[in-house]
Write a protein that holds these residues in place. Structure first.
Motif, short mmCIF file in Angstrom:
data_model
loop_
_atom_site.label_atom_id
_atom_site.label_comp_id
_atom_site.label_asym_id
_atom_site.label_seq_id
_atom_site.Cartn_x
_atom_site.Cartn_y
_atom_site.Cartn_z
N UNK A 153 25.36 45.65 37.55
CA UNK A 153 26.04 45.43 38.46
C UNK A 153 25.20 45.58 39.27
N UNK A 154 24.91 44.17 40.71
CA UNK A 154 24.09 43.92 41.55
C UNK A 154 25.08 43.32 42.15
N UNK A 155 24.37 42.97 43.65
CA UNK A 155 25.85 42.11 44.84
C UNK A 155 25.76 40.96 43.94
N UNK A 156 25.12 40.74 43.07
CA UNK A 156 26.01 38.79 43.30
C UNK A 156 26.73 39.33 42.24
N UNK A 157 27.18 40.10 41.66
CA UNK A 157 28.44 40.34 40.47
C UNK A 157 29.87 41.02 41.83
N UNK A 158 29.21 41.25 43.04
CA UNK A 158 30.93 41.22 44.22
C UNK A 158 31.17 39.94 43.58
N UNK A 159 30.12 38.99 44.61
CA UNK A 159 30.92 37.32 44.39
C UNK A 159 31.41 37.13 43.01
N UNK A 160 30.98 37.02 41.83
CA UNK A 160 31.26 36.73 40.58
C UNK A 160 31.97 37.75 40.31
N UNK A 161 32.79 38.71 40.61
CA UNK A 161 34.27 39.40 40.20
C UNK A 161 35.46 39.04 41.05
N UNK A 162 34.90 38.37 42.39
CA UNK A 162 35.91 38.09 43.50
C UNK A 162 36.50 37.02 43.38
N UNK A 163 35.61 35.74 42.15
CA UNK A 163 36.00 34.87 42.68
C UNK A 163 36.86 34.69 41.12
N UNK A 164 36.22 35.27 40.38
CA UNK A 164 36.67 34.97 38.58
C UNK A 164 37.98 36.13 38.62
N UNK A 165 38.19 36.36 39.61
CA UNK A 165 39.50 37.05 40.07
C UNK A 165 40.41 36.65 40.40
N UNK A 166 40.28 35.88 41.39
CA UNK A 166 41.37 35.23 42.29
C UNK A 166 41.62 33.97 41.08
N UNK A 167 40.67 33.60 40.13
CA UNK A 167 41.11 32.54 38.67
C UNK A 167 42.23 33.30 38.07
N UNK A 168 41.67 34.60 37.38
CA UNK A 168 42.28 35.07 36.09
C UNK A 168 43.22 36.02 36.62
N UNK A 169 43.21 36.54 37.39
CA UNK A 169 44.23 37.54 38.14
C UNK A 169 45.76 37.25 38.88
N UNK A 170 45.46 35.59 39.16
CA UNK A 170 46.81 35.13 40.52
C UNK A 170 46.89 34.14 39.38
N UNK A 171 48.59 34.41 39.71
CA UNK A 171 49.78 33.51 39.47
C UNK A 171 49.74 32.21 39.41
N UNK A 172 48.46 31.59 39.05
CA UNK A 172 48.28 30.17 39.16
C UNK A 172 48.29 29.45 37.66
#
Length: 233
Positions: free
Chosen positions: A187-206
Motif C-alpha cells: 500500500x501507498x498513500x494513494x490507497x488511503x484516498x482510493x479506499x476512502x472514495x471507493x468505500x463511500x461508494x461500495x459500502x454506503x447504502x446508496x
C-alpha cells in the motif's frame, strides 16, 4: 507528540461519510501514527471552514492533502519512500481522478438525486430539533447545488453525470488490475484516498449508478475488503 483529527460524524456504517476525512484517518492508520479522532460538526472552528483538520501539538493543519504532506514531514514517509518517479506520477493522476472528478459525482448522488437525498437528510439532519429540521437541510442542499453548478458537474443531466462517474470507476478498475494495491504489491498513500472514495461508494447504502458500476468490477470490491480487513478490522 499528539495528533487530534477533527472530522465529520460517522454515518452510513462507514469510518467517515466524507471521503476526505476518511482519507486522512486511513493514512494515519496505514502509517502507524497514533491519533485521537473528534467526530462532529467542527466547521466553524476549522481554519478553512472545511473538514478535516488536525491539531498536532498546537499546530493546526487543514486540507487532507496538506495534512498528509505535514505528517510525512513530521513522522517520515513509510508508505511512499520507495516509490519510483513513474509510480508517483500515476498516484497523482489517480488522486486527481478521485478528488476532482469522482467526488462531484458522489456529491450529486447524495445531495441532489431524489433517491439519495432522503438518506443524506436523515443521516446529517435527522437529530435536529424543530424548527431547525425544517429549514437547515434545505439550506445545506441548496448550498451543495450551488457548489456543483459552479464547479460544472451540476450543469449536466443526471445520466451524463453518472456516465462520467462510471467512466472513472472503469478507469480505476483497469489501473488496479490484479494488483493488491493501486501502485503495486504494497500500500501507498494513494490507497488511503482510493479506499476512502471507493468505500463511500461500495459500502454506503446508496443504490445509485456509481455503486452499481463499482460492484460490476470484482477487483474494486475485493480491494475494499482487503483494505477494510487490514486497517479497520
Amino acid at each position: 507528540m499528539s495528533i487530534t483529527l477533527y472530522q465529520f460524524p460517522t454515518a452510513f456504517g462507514l469510518p467517515n461519510a466524507s471521503p476526505f476525512c476518511m482519507k486522512v484517518e486511513s493514512y494515519l492508520r496505514m502509517a502507524g501514527i497514533a491519533y485521537t479522532a473528534r467526530n462532529g460538526m467542527y466547521l466553524m472552528r476549522a481554519p478553512k471552514k472545511k473538514l478535516p483538520y488536525i491539531d498536532h501539538d498546537g499546530l493546526i493543519v487543514a486540507d487532507s492533502h496538506l495534512i498528509i504532506d505535514h505528517l510525512k514531514s513530521a513522522f517520515g514517509d513509510p508508505l511512499d519512500a520507495a516509490l519510483t518517479v513513474a509510480q508517483r506520477a500515476q498516484g497523482t493522476v489517480i488522486l486527481r481522478l478521485l478528488e476532482d472528478s469522482l467526488y462531484w459525482v458522489l456529491l450529486y448522488g447524495r445531495w441532489i438525486d431524489a433517491r439519495g437525498w432522503p438518506l443524506t437528510r436523515q443521516a446529517f439532519f435527522g437529530d435536529l430539533a424543530v424548527p431547525l429540521r425544517w429549514f437547515v437541510p434545505r439550506l445545506a442542499r441548496r448550498g451543495i447545488a450551488q457548489e456543483l453548478y459552479a464547479q460544472g458537474t451540476g450543469r449536466h443531466a443526471a445520466e451524463d453525470i453518472y456516465r462520467i462517474g462510471n467512466a472513472d470507476l472503469d478507469a480505476l478498475s483497469f489501473l488496479l488490475g490484479e494488483q493488491a494495491y493501486f501502485l503495486g504489491a504494497e500500500p501507498s498513500s494513494v490507497d488511503a484516498a482510493a479506499y476512502a472514495f471507493l468505500a463511500n461508494i461500495l459500502d454506503a447504502p446508496f443504490d445509485l449508478p456509481p455503486r452499481q458500476a463499482a460492484r460490476s468490477h470484482a477487483n474494486l470490491a475485493a480491494y475494499c475488503a482487503r483494505m477494510r480487513a487490514r486497517y479497520y478490522a
